[in-house]
Design a protein around this motif. Structure first.
Motif, short mmCIF file in Angstrom:
data_model
loop_
_atom_site.label_atom_id
_atom_site.label_comp_id
_atom_site.label_asym_id
_atom_site.label_seq_id
_atom_site.Cartn_x
_atom_site.Cartn_y
_atom_site.Cartn_z
N LEU A 154 47.08 55.80 30.27
CA LEU A 154 45.72 56.28 30.06
C LEU A 154 45.64 57.28 28.92
O LEU A 154 44.63 57.36 28.22
CB LEU A 154 45.18 56.90 31.35
N SER A 155 46.71 58.02 28.70
CA SER A 155 46.73 59.02 27.63
C SER A 155 46.89 58.39 26.25
O SER A 155 46.33 58.89 25.26
CB SER A 155 47.87 60.02 27.85
N HIS A 156 47.64 57.30 26.19
CA HIS A 156 47.98 56.74 24.87
C HIS A 156 47.40 55.35 24.62
O HIS A 156 47.41 54.88 23.48
CB HIS A 156 49.49 56.71 24.71
N GLY A 157 46.91 54.70 25.67
CA GLY A 157 46.33 53.37 25.52
C GLY A 157 44.82 53.43 25.52
O GLY A 157 44.21 54.39 25.09
N ASN A 158 44.22 52.38 26.04
CA ASN A 158 42.76 52.33 26.17
C ASN A 158 42.39 51.55 27.42
O ASN A 158 43.25 50.99 28.10
CB ASN A 158 42.12 51.71 24.91
N GLU A 159 41.12 51.52 27.72
CA GLU A 159 40.66 50.86 28.94
C GLU A 159 40.99 49.37 28.93
O GLU A 159 41.34 48.79 29.95
CB GLU A 159 39.15 51.06 29.09
N PHE A 160 40.89 48.76 27.77
CA PHE A 160 41.17 47.32 27.64
C PHE A 160 42.61 47.01 28.03
O PHE A 160 42.87 46.11 28.83
CB PHE A 160 40.89 46.89 26.19
N ILE A 161 43.56 47.77 27.47
CA ILE A 161 44.98 47.56 27.78
C ILE A 161 45.28 47.94 29.23
O ILE A 161 46.10 47.29 29.90
CB ILE A 161 45.87 48.35 26.81
N TYR A 162 44.62 48.99 29.72
CA TYR A 162 44.82 49.39 31.12
C TYR A 162 44.43 48.26 32.07
O TYR A 162 45.20 47.88 32.96
CB TYR A 162 44.00 50.64 31.43
N ASN A 163 43.23 47.70 31.88
CA ASN A 163 42.78 46.62 32.76
C ASN A 163 43.69 45.41 32.65
O ASN A 163 44.02 44.77 33.67
CB ASN A 163 41.34 46.24 32.43
#
Length: 216
Positions: free
Chosen positions: A28-37
């Motif tokens: 969450l600190s280094h990625g984004n919502e798209f990659i998280y999902n």
């Protein structure tokens, strides 16, 4: 970023250990919502494949593998000259090493991430490696889509939406290695470069053989 967290999705328990939570926070600190999902869907699809085939696997190690598998695309973890898969694998190994996990666990997660795009190899490795590969294949290309029930698909994409995944994932990939397109030689990410770069010239294995310094 606004993200969804659930203790259980589609009958699969999402790991809630200290290691799992710290890995999530790192993403969450280094990625984004798209990659998280995407990463959470990969874990769930991989786990469902494991359950369906009655495979023994470590859910925490599989979860960390899923969380880190695309972190090599981010600026924080991207190296100037290594494949993004190796960058993510190195980051995961360092993370788990800091938590005192044994070497066999470090190697297992490293292999799972480093090989997650290696068709024809990863599926024959240890269960966690093969399952991560299968989860990625299911989310990105729909491999094994027919093995999911409509209810499972709906619950997972409701929890972790795809949000125009087909349109966004190729540019997301490319952004992670456009500064080192040479690292895509010999792997499927060369297709991404060819899609994104007009007249992209792929390095060719046969040319490497024919133009080697050997005299004959």
């Amino acid at each position: 970023m606004p993200i969804n967290r659930f203790p259980t999705v589609a009958g699969i328990k999402v790991p809630d250990s200290k290691i799992a939570n710290e890995a999530t926070e790192l993403l969450l600190s280094h990625g984004n919502e798209f990659i998280y999902n995407h990463s959470l869907r990969v874990f769930l699809f991989a786990s469902l494949n494991g359950e369906r085939n009655s495979l023994d696997y470590d859910p925490e190690l599989l979860y960390v593998s899923a969380i880190f598998h695309d972190l090599g695309l981010t600026k924080t973890f991207s190296s100037p000259d290594l494949r993004f898969e190796v960058d993510g694998a190195n980051a995961a190994r360092n993370f788990l090493k800091s938590h005192g996990l044994p070497n066999d666990s470090l190697q297992l997660v490293w292999d799972a991430i480093a090989l997650h795009t290696t068709i024809g190899v990863a599926e024959h490795k240890e269960n966690e490696v093969a399952l991560l590969y299968s989860g990625v294949g299911l989310d990105v290309m729909g491999d094994g889509y027919e093995n999911l029930s409509n209810a499972q698909r709906e619950e997972i994409i409701t929890a972790f939406p795809r949000t125009d995944f087909k349109k966004k994932i190729i540019p997301q990939f490319f952004e992670g290695f456009e500064h080192k397109t040479e690292t895509t030689f010999g792997n499927i990410k060369a297709d991404v470069c060819a899609f994104m770069i007009p007249n992209f010239h792929r390095k060719n294995f046969c040319d490497c053989i024919l133009h080697s310094p050997w005299s004959e």
